[in-house]
Design an enzyme around this catalytic site. Structure first.
Site, short mmCIF file in Angstrom:
data_model
loop_
_atom_site.label_atom_id
_atom_site.label_comp_id
_atom_site.label_asym_id
_atom_site.label_seq_id
_atom_site.Cartn_x
_atom_site.Cartn_y
_atom_site.Cartn_z
N GLU A 174 0.82 -1.21 0.00
CA GLU A 174 0.00 0.00 0.00
C GLU A 174 0.85 1.26 0.00
O GLU A 174 0.51 2.26 -0.65
CB GLU A 174 -0.95 0.00 1.20
CG GLU A 174 -1.97 -1.13 1.20
CD GLU A 174 -2.79 -1.21 -0.07
OE1 GLU A 174 -3.03 -0.16 -0.71
OE2 GLU A 174 -3.19 -2.34 -0.44
N ALA A 202 9.90 -32.61 -7.57
CA ALA A 202 8.47 -32.86 -7.38
C ALA A 202 8.04 -34.00 -8.30
O ALA A 202 8.63 -34.20 -9.37
CB ALA A 202 7.66 -31.61 -7.69
#
Length: 471
Positions: free
Chosen positions: A223, A337
């Site tokens: 922000e 993986a």
């Protein structure tokens, strides 16, 4: 990323809304009327230009397909102009409240502060954290930007600061209401008078200093980028990417995309603690190497650094995500993986640990140690893994050796480990990543991939690694 005019302080007038005929994907029969209404609201909030009074321009009504395409393009999705499950999934992720488009032609120039010494004031606090925790989070968030620019930030306790920081719920005084838990997390206004620079945080969220709830430091750093004049970035690795993803407990380093953006406004600083900032990988880089590859329910996941590309079998364009989007418990970067289709599981390895996931959900009791699979203590990491569903065997590659694991009996095969070059001659003595398809095994070693025939036990083709991503 280009700093552009922001719409943080352009107000919404929902009395001027109309029904938009949002097209759908014919295959997405499970989408409800509520889903379509949500998607309409999302596009109106983040992809429709407004005039200074906050009224949606009526010319936008006829371009709903264009806006949906723009949203899909922004997030690296397949650009179809039709609402589908993948598009809706992105829309439902928690995010910043500042719009993603730059079609707000009410300012004559890009906004930035005309001074380098800025003040901020914390108007109120969230009950979720102690005052000191909130102050520390904001102090760290400002330091992210002051480290790479000449900007200085000083906190004041009374009066009006350049950047006023507050927590609020629903309608909180700026005609730009929050929406309750999740969804819109916070918003900020670009440099300027009155609301200019101010940052507001939705106090219906659970704010934390960890991976639980929403990490206040990470949201605040994003922000404050808006408070300084930055727009949203299309780079999923950038801090200014609009979707929230927890990026880990280790020391935060501002990505290169954000550094380039903020320095284009204020110039570089002279106290940057890092000589290099992390960059998002380029899939068509001729020197591209990979960390891991696995299939997942018919798709292919290709891991590189802290990212993975998600490649659909009938699409050419791969979607890029942060590995942490699987969940904050996973490491930023993985080593290997593989998928176990019959169990609907994928296994992810990093160092001496591994995780099991069903889809994108991490199973309980993980991570576990690779020693539980039978690896001796001297094996520090798995570099690649490949599962054969028909035989129930899984090959693990570590340094210059390959191991064979019996998934049925949960033991390592007796004749292993063996040298990689002995089992698969010609591919070299290491494997970065591996997968199989249509009777061929594809071994990746740096920028090169080898197509290896299972039937003839030989290399039949050598290609570049980036050709996997249609480059």
């Amino acid at each position: 990323m280009h700093p552009r005019v922001l719409a943080g302080f352009l107000f919404f007038s929902w009395t001027a809304c109309w029904s938009l005929p949002l097209p759908s994907d014919g295959d997405s029969e499970d989408l409800s009327e509520e889903d379509f209404q949500f998607a309409e609201s999302y596009l109106k909030s983040y992809y429709y230009p407004q005039n200074p009074a906050g009224i949606l321009k009526k010319t936008a009504a006829s371009s709903v397909i264009d806006r949906l395409r723009e949203m899909q393009s922004f997030f690296g999705l397949e650009v179809t102009g039709r609402l589908d499950d993948n598009t809706l999934d992105i829309m439902k992720k928690p995010r910043c409240g500042v719009p993603d488009v730059g079609e707000y032609n009410v300012f004559p120039r890009t906004l930035k502060w005309s001074k380098m010494n800025l003040t901020y004031r914390i108007v109120n606090y969230t009950p979720d954290l102690t005052h000191s925790e909130v102050e520390k989070a904001f102090r760290k968030a400002f330091k992210v930007w002051s480290d790479v620019t000449p900007l200085n930030f000083t906190r004041i306790h009374n009066g009006t600061a350049d950047i006023m920081i507050s927590f609020g719920t629903k309608e909180h005084g700026d005609f730009y209401p929050f929406d309750g838990p999740s969804g819109l997390l916070a918003h900020a206004f670009p440099p300027g008078p009155n609301y200019g620079g101010d940052a507001h945080f939705d106090d219906d969220e659970t704010w934390t200093s960890s991976s639980k709830g929403y990490n206040l430091f990470l949201v605040a750093a994003h922000e404050f980028g808006h408070s300084l004049g930055l727009d949203h970035s299309k780079d999923p690795g950038a801090l200014m990417f609009p979707i929230y993803t927890y990026t880990g407990k280790s020391h935060f380093m501002l990505p290169d995309d954000d550094v380039q953006g903020i320095q284009s406004l204020y110039g570089p600083g002279d106290e940057d603690p890092y000589s290099k900032h992390p960059k998002t990988p380029d899939k068509c880089d001729p020197s591209l190497s990979l960390d891991a590859i696995t299939s997942l329910r018919g798709e292919t996941l290709i891991f590189k650094d802290r990212f993975f590309w998600r490649l659909h079998p009938q699409q050419v364009e791969a979607e890029l995500f942060l590995t942490k989007s699987f969940g904050p418990e996973l490491p930023n970067r993985i080593d290997a993986a593989y998928e176990h289709p019959s169990h609907d599981l994928i296994f992810i390895f990093r160092g001496r640990k591994f995780w099991a996931l069903s889809g994108y959900d991490i199973l309980e009791d993980y991570p576990k140690k690779i020693s539980e699979l039978g690896f001796p203590k001297h094996v520090k990491k798995i570099s690649a893994a490949l599962h054969f569903e028909d035989s129930g065997k899984t090959l693990f590659f570590s340094e210059n050796q390959v191991w064979s694991y019996d998934d049925t009996n949960h033991v390592m095969d007796k004749d292993y480990p063996r040298l990689i070059e002995e089992v698969f001659p010609g591919i070299g003595d290491k494997v970065d990543a591996v997968y199989q398809k249509n009777g061929y095994i594809y071994f990746f070693n740096g920028p090169i991939q080898f197509e290896y025939s299972i039937w003839s036990n030989r290399i039949v083709r050598v290609m570049t690694t980036n050709s996997l991503l249609w480059c």
